[in-house]
Every structure is written in C-alpha cells, then in structure tokens.
Motif scaffolding. Structure first.
Motif, PDB file in Angstrom:
ATOM      1  N   UNK A  83       0.713  -1.198   0.153  1.00 38.48           N
ATOM      2  CA  UNK A  83       0.029   0.099   0.051  1.00 38.48           C
ATOM      3  C   UNK A  83       0.765   1.375  -0.150  1.00 38.48           C
TER       4      UNK A  83
ATOM      5  N   UNK B 394      -8.034   7.365  -3.507  1.00 43.62           N
ATOM      6  CA  UNK B 394      -6.800   6.543  -2.804  1.00 43.62           C
ATOM      7  C   UNK B 394      -7.232   5.983  -1.426  1.00 43.62           C
ATOM      8  N   UNK B 398      -7.884   2.191  -0.343  1.00 41.40           N
ATOM      9  CA  UNK B 398      -7.388   1.556   0.780  1.00 41.40           C
ATOM     10  C   UNK B 398      -7.960   1.063   1.886  1.00 41.40           C
ATOM     11  N   UNK B 401      -9.556  -2.219   0.814  1.00 46.64           N
ATOM     12  CA  UNK B 401      -8.531  -3.223   1.096  1.00 46.64           C
ATOM     13  C   UNK B 401      -8.330  -3.636   2.407  1.00 46.64           C
ATOM     14  N   UNK B 402      -8.671  -2.763   3.402  1.00 47.92           N
ATOM     15  CA  UNK B 402      -8.284  -3.117   5.025  1.00 47.92           C
ATOM     16  C   UNK B 402      -9.545  -3.849   5.296  1.00 47.92           C
TER      17      UNK B 402
END
Lengths: 517, 517
Positions: A83, B394, B398, B401-402
C-alpha cells in the motif's frame, strides 16, 4: 594547510590510508548486509573489531521473535508495503570529481549518473536497501546501511580514542541539541551552561525556554579564552549568577557561528584539560568542520594548491574534541546540512555508548529518527554510489569552492571597508566573517549606546540594499554590557560580484554613521 | 456505512461537493503560488475567505527584508543550491483508480506514471516547488504548497466550526504528541492526563518519562465510558491519586490502539460535553480515521458495495472531535503513516491559532519541521499529481483493502477460536482486533494471576509460530489489578492465508492453556 602531517593522536596520512583499506576489507569479509523493515542495530556492528565491546543488534522486546522461521506476525501495526504508492525513485547525481552543477545536469554519462531505488531491490538481490524498507517504520537508531556508513566515516575522520563510542542519526543538529540539553540539564536544579560570549542564536533559543541559563566565555581570535573559562568556573558564585555551576560546555570549535573563529589544536587541548579539571561535559556542534580552508593571502587570494589527495585532506583537519576525548566527556554533533543538503534533516551524534543509549530512548518518542526517504537518498549517494573516497573528494571540492567565496568576500572588504573603524580576522573555516566596528571612534561615543548605532547602521544598510546579521542578535548574555559592535556577513550564498556590491553598500552605511568619506 | 447522510454539523454530500469546487475556484483566483526558499506562511493563506482572521505569511524578523528588490543577503547561513548534489528526482506512482501494485509497476502508461522533480522547476515556471527549495532549509511551519494542500484537505474533511484554526506539519504523531504534552503539562505542577484504560504503549512511554501520570478511563465497545470519565473527574482526590486533577484527555477515537474500538457520534458528543463541564482539553490522535469500514457480516463477509463516490465517502465519516469543537479545546493529530508511507515522517496537527503558534515555536528548536524531500514527495503526489479527488479515491480504495483484510481475519477467528472462552467485537475502523479471554473459565482461576496465564499463552503462541501483542503491554495503570485478559492482533500486514494459519496457531495455544479440545 597549517597543521602538521603527524598529529599528536598519531593520525598520519598513511594511517588514514590504512583505515580506508581496512573498511573495504571488513565489508568484504562481513558479506552482504541483511536488514529488513525496522531492523535494529548499533555502531558496534560496523566498527573495526578492536572497538567492539557490546553485543550487536539488540532487537527490541517483541520484534526479536520475528527472526523465528515461519513465524506469522499479527503483532506490530506496520502497514504492508503493497500500500505504499511509490514504486521506484531515481536521483540524478554527479560522478566524482565532476561536481559542478552543469557537469551533472548534462546528459554526458561521464560526469553525471542516475541512481535508481526500486521498491523490492533487497528481495531481488540488487541492493542492501529499498523503498519497501525505507518507506515503512524504522528504528530511532536509523537505517542500518546508513549507520554503517556513518560509523565508518566517524572512525575514518575522528577515531575516538576509546572503545564503546556509538553514533546515532538525528533529525539535524538543532533537534539533537534540544534532546542533549534535556538529557543533561534540569531547570529545577537551576542548571546553566557555558558557551562562547557570542553564540548561535538558535542554540540560545533552545536553552532559554527550557529554563537553562547560558553564560558566555570571553573570546579571542582562537575562540573561548581558557583563562576566562577557568576564572568563571573557579570563582562561580551561585547566588550572584542565580544558577548552579555549569557542568556542560556548548561550543562550535570550527568556523564558529557567528564569529567565524576556529580553535587551534593547542586551544582545544587547553579547553579539554580545563573541562577535566572542572568536570565539564563538552557538546561540540560541528556543521562547518569540513570547510577548513588554507590561510587567506591578501591581494593575491589563497594559494592555488595542487589537487589534494583524501588522506592528506583528512590528516590536515584540526582534530575534533572527540579525537582528544580520553574520558568519554564529549558529544559531537555532525550534520549533512552544510555539506550536502539541509532539507534532508539528517545529522548524527557521536558519544559514549551510555550517553547514546539515553539519546536513543528519547528519540524513540521525540521523532522516531529521521525520514526514511532522506536516509535512503543519502545512503544511496554516499555509500552505494560514491563510497567513502567519493564523499571525501566531494568535501575537498566543496571546501575549495567555499575558499574561493571567502576570498572574494575578503577582497571586497579589503577594497571597500574603511579600515580606520572596521577590522576583521580572515576566517579559516566555515561560512562567516565577523566585522568589528570601533565604537570609541564613533562621533557619538560614548553618549549613544552601541545597540543604537548598530541598529542605525543595520537599517541604513538594508535601505542601501544589503542584509547582514547584527552582532547583538548573538549575545549569550544580552543583559550585560556589550563588549563591542559587530556585524556578521556570510559568503555562503551570494555570487562574488554580488558580494562586492553588498560590501560597498555596507561600507556606505558605516561611513555615513561614522561621518567619514 | 452506518452514518446518516446529513450529519448534525450539516455536512451533507452536496456540501462536500460544493467545498471541493470552492477549493478549485479559490486556487484559480489566487493564481500561481510563489514561495521560495524557507518562505513563511500559515493556513490562513489557503482557507476560504470566511475563516481568514489573521494577516497571512508573516515573515520572520530578518528574512522579511528579503522581499526588497535588489537586496543582496549576507544574512542567513543558507547554503547555495548549486552545492546540492541532487539534480533531478523521479517517482513512479499509480494513476487513480489503478492502485494495485502490479498496475502501477507495469510500463502501461494508463495505470502508472512518473513524477519528475527538477532542481529549478520554479524558476523555469513548470512547478510551484522544486529541489532547490525543498533541499534547502525550510520553516518549522512546513513547505507552503504542502500547507495549502493540508489546509484544504482539513477544511474538506473536518471543517472546524470556528475561524482561527491552523494546521502545522509535524514529524509524525509520536513527536507531535511529545511536543503537545510538553506544551500543556508540567511535571512540577503534578500534572496528569486521562486516556483509555488500554492505550497506545508509545504514547504512555512519552508521558511517563516527562513525569506526567496517565489515568485510564473504563471502556466499553464504544470507547471510554462517559460515566467513568465524569465519576473520575467529579471525585478527583489529589492526595490519593498523587496527581493534580487532569486538564487533558488523550484519546484515539477511531479504531483505537490497541482495542480497535470506534467512538460513535453520540459517544463523542457525550465526551465533548463532559470535557466542557470539567474544562478538559482534548488531544485526538487519529491515524486510522480514514480506515472506517462497513459493518462485518459473519459467514458472507461484508457487502460488496457499488463503487463509492468521494462525496458520500466524506459525508459518511464519523465526525472528528475537531468538527464538534465549538470552544477551540481540541488538538487533532493526523498522520500519513497509516494511509501512505510511515517512512516519510510527516503528519500534521490542527488546532486553534493560539495553540498552533506555541507548537511552531517549539518545533523550530525541536526539529525545524519535517524533511524537505518527504514534503515535496508527498506534495507532488497528493496535490500536483492526484489532487484532492485522486487522494480521496486512494483512501476509499485503501479502506476497501483493509475491509477485505479485516474480514479475512474475522472469518479465521469465527472458524478456529474456541468461542466458549474467546470473545471479540468486530472492529469498524483501523488495523486491530482485540481478543478477550474469559479468565474466570481458566482451570487455574483465580489462583494463578492473569499476567501469568497471558504470558504462558503468548510464549506458547510464539512457539507455535504466531506473534500477537499482549494486552498487558497497553495498560495505562499497570500497577492496578487487570480488568481482563486480552490479546491484540493486527490485520495490517499478513496475507489472508497467513492470518488463517496464525489464528489456528493462536487457538492451539489458548486451548492448551485452557485444557479444551
């Protein structure tokens, strides 16, 4: 250079040569450096065997388990490098000895080169550091490859005469001084420190809000006068001074800011002996150390010397207090700000293991060490690309450039300043020239105070189009009477031509105030 | 997301949209940013006109003269940029929304791009910042273009409800907290602070050496319990506590470290009101703020949502204490460490002008602000390349993704952990899962202390090949009896498969200690 080839501490040209080749051999023997994300280590890993006294790379409490093969960590909250939105980084840099800006910018591959830093260079086996490591959290002790380079550099240049010295990267010497003062001094105890009577204003601004009182030692053209230091400490009166007898000396031994004065080896020995006598700890702040120049020769400029080899350059440098430090009573602050790039916010300290350990504990909560991108950028250039020889060649070239700048400023002063009232000692290190104005010759002496006249000349100079720094800005004890009238001029940034114009403008302001033609 | 589209402070999707377009208009109207080496400025320059209350860009004492046309400076010892051996720098970065590592590394110009930073881009008129500026000294207030971006971002996301708020870049929240505590607390006065009963260990390590005693507020699954806070402060006994009644609350409201707990808007309002009642200042440390996820749904994972627009993302975030702060009693700490790169050592604080001014005075001597190369690297990416929209895209990516990582860890827990003795609340923000072990069900309860059993399980887990953090490492008041037995697991770094294996290993260690199958 005016220093003997064989110094008291036995550092000769041939010994410097031996040290350089030792470092090469040691690295070859140690093999590839393996250091992943937030790897912990100390200088001991990278010193010559003789200085090794503590076990290397003590991993912290929990991270020590990370060495277990196959272990899955659900422990630390370190983000995954996938990331990090930076995948490759390049820098265009000069190839030694082609250090002029135009050489390096030109597409000619003989004078300039491009450094590439990939995200996974370590995994790919092409470098000892990469973005996946540098862009993650690190240790407050700094990145292992940079610590290795700094440790070797410190050994090569200063070679402290005791075993358990350590280095630790800092966020620059301003922050390092703040941490050091907090480590050694205590407001509640009424602590005070000694420094030069004219001192670096930011250093003074660091001490005063912490409640630490600075006291100024009288200076001559070699720096603090030993008799003044001894007299102050021998006759210290806590009541009159409203402070405890100082146990710390803060000094800039080479090209002092603001006076430009450099302490000779003899002076350093004298001061060190007095610090032993009074049990003082020494903090030496040496941003200008490598800008040690040959003596200035009026009219003809400095000798155009034959190209210097790095061993002679090293052997010719006046020894650091660190080199004289048989007691472990010195903390040296180095910085890349004046010799590479101030914007990296990276420097380092060198001191005994005991002191560095406490410094690190503080850095862990004060800043977690310098920026990782700054560290890899410096390491890639200094170590992987230039190596010690390349960096020392850079320092020689830089010193030669500053010598030319100094000579241009001094030539302008010789030509334009009224010598009946202005005097100066040509500096042999650093970036600063300290001009003394004879107060007693001013038409309004002694009725008009020094500060007033200084202020008038400063304002008039600004009106004429030149900015200098006023001497009174640097007074360690501003509440005591001033010992003279001074202006600080730097030769760091203006061109030779601009410096000539600037000194003419300053001269005009001085002449006006002194009413001379 | 479980937050209403229209928040109490009136921040709706359409209002966020308006703010974004306001920022664009304001910039177009302001024209090109002119800011050279060490240019000084504050947030006021970049805020919407309504928040402007102080004159912009107050240059420091001597540098203010640098604006005089034709003036030659022999004043500051800033090195000339011709001696910076870095001539060009590039970074390979992703093009929104192509944020996967493989996309950006690929040579395909539709998914990845190369940012170039030249030495003299400002002079050449091709950028608002360059290496000649970033690699020189800067101001402790940070680089003007980065301050502009951070100011706009802060306005866009938090929009503090008073006029004279300011931002100031920091060397990361660890250092920012140290400075803040030094600013607000005094050992000699017997000061203490309140925080959660389990708190970030590095924060505690920052307080304790300064002689500031931390006290822990009892927590539930929404964070600090208001009744506990009120009761502690209402019945404060200086003698019994050996500390003055606290005037400062340190809290991590979103995805708290170590418990993973997120305070709801209602909880925040309640805590803020109690801080008004007891006149407490609030320091909120929010590294995980943007990692606010949808609720976890067992078995099927989280909803696979339709692509989110940035206005809905912004309007869905739980308001910061800053957004609720009608009194100017909040200092918010933001950080790029968890959302971009920890190795940049750059974050920022937002607070009232009065508080930020004092913070800057301290930063000037503590570190002179963050690394210049870190600042230009972040600014080039966030502002000049991505812009606000790109950065918010972004952050959404992110967060997604987390969310997947969290869901994988929670699924593994559901599958492998013995639910008779282990319980947990699925986190909705951040990187951490907090596992509670039922002490009362342990075969050696109550004869064997909690710490002992926790230690045994920890060691066995390491032997089995998994590292977790022990709950006791995070205890705010380690000398009082523990309220339970906990382990902290992070989903930040290991792969889904590795997390599955890790939880099986941890489960094995728990089962062994509890003697269950």
């Amino acid at each position: 250079m005016n220093h003997p080839a064989a110094l008291s501490n036995g550092t000769t040209v041939s010994e410097k040569r031996k040290l350089l080749s030792n470092i090469r051999e040691r690295r070859a023997k140690a093999g590839k450096l393996v250091a992943g994300v937030a790897a912990a280590c100390t200088s001991d890993t990278f010193k010559a065997p003789v200085s090794q006294s503590r076990p290397p790379c003590i991993l912290k409490q929990a991270t020590r388990h990370l060495k277990n093969p196959g272990l899955v960590s659900l422990g630390g909250g370190l983000p995954s490098s996938e990331y990090f939105p930076f995948y490759e980084c390049t820098f265009r840099v000069p190839i030694p000895p082609h250090f002029s800006e135009s050489d390096a910018i030109s597409p000619d591959s003989a004078t300039g080169q491009t450094i590439t830093i990939g995200k996974y260079d370590v995994q790919a086996g092409i470098s000892e550091c990469d973005l996946s490591i540098s862009l993650n959290y690190g240790q407050a002790t700094g990145s292992p490859p940079l610590i290795r380079f700094i440790t070797e550099h410190t050994e090569l240049v200063y070679n402290p005469p005791y075993a358990d010295w350590q280095v630790c990267p800092t966020v620059g010497s301003t922050g390092a001084l703040e941490q050091t003062i907090r480590m050694f001094c205590d407001r509640e105890r009424g602590d005070s420190i000694l420094t030069e009577e004219y001192s670096f204003s930011t250093a003074l601004e660091t001490l005063v809000p912490q409640g630490i009182k600075p006291f100024g030692i009288q200076m001559d053209d070699q720096g603090p006068i030993p008799e003044s230091l001894d007299e102050m400490l021998s006759s210290w009166d806590e009541k009159a001074r409203e402070a405890r007898k100082p146990h710390l000396l803060y000094t800039v031994p080479s090209g002092q800011n603001p006076t430009g004065v450099t302490q000779s080896l003899e002076r350093r020995r004298c001061i060190y002996a007095l610090c032993q006598k009074h049990d003082m700890y020494i903090v030496e702040d040496e941003p200008y150390y490598f800008l040690q120049m040959p003596p200035y020769q009026a009219k003809q400029g400095s000798d155009q010397q034959a190209p210097e080899d790095i061993e002679s350059f090293l052997a010719g440098l006046i020894p650091s207090y660190l080199t004289l430090d048989v007691d472990g009573r010195v903390l040296r602050m180095d910085s890349f700000s004046k010799v590479l790039v101030p914007g990296s916010r990276v420097g380092w300290i060198t001191a005994s293991a005991q002191v560095v350990e406490r410094f690190i504990r503080h850095a862990e909560v004060a800043n977690q060490g310098p920026s990782g991108i700054s560290q890899i950028m410096l390491w890639k250039l200094l170590d992987e690309t230039w190596g010690h020889e390349g960096y020392l060649t850079w320092l020689i070239d830089l010193k030669n450039n500053y010598t030319k700048r100094r000579d241009a400023l001094l030539a302008a002063c010789d030509e334009f300043l009224p010598k009946t009232v202005v005097s100066w000692t040509p500096p042999t290190t650093g970036m600063f020239l300290w001009l003394k104005l004879d107060y007693s010759q001013h038409p309004e002496y002694p009725s008009r105070p020094i500060e007033d006249i200084e202020g008038e000349i400063f304002e008039q100079a600004v009106q004429n189009g030149v900015l200098c720094a006023r001497g009174s800005w640097f007074r360690t004890e501003p509440s005591t009477p001033a010992s003279g009238m001074f202006f600080r001029a730097t030769f760091a940034s203006a061109s030779a031509k601009a410096m000539g114009i600037a000194i003419q403008r300053l001269s005009q302001a001085i002449r006006e105030s002194y009413r001379i033609e």
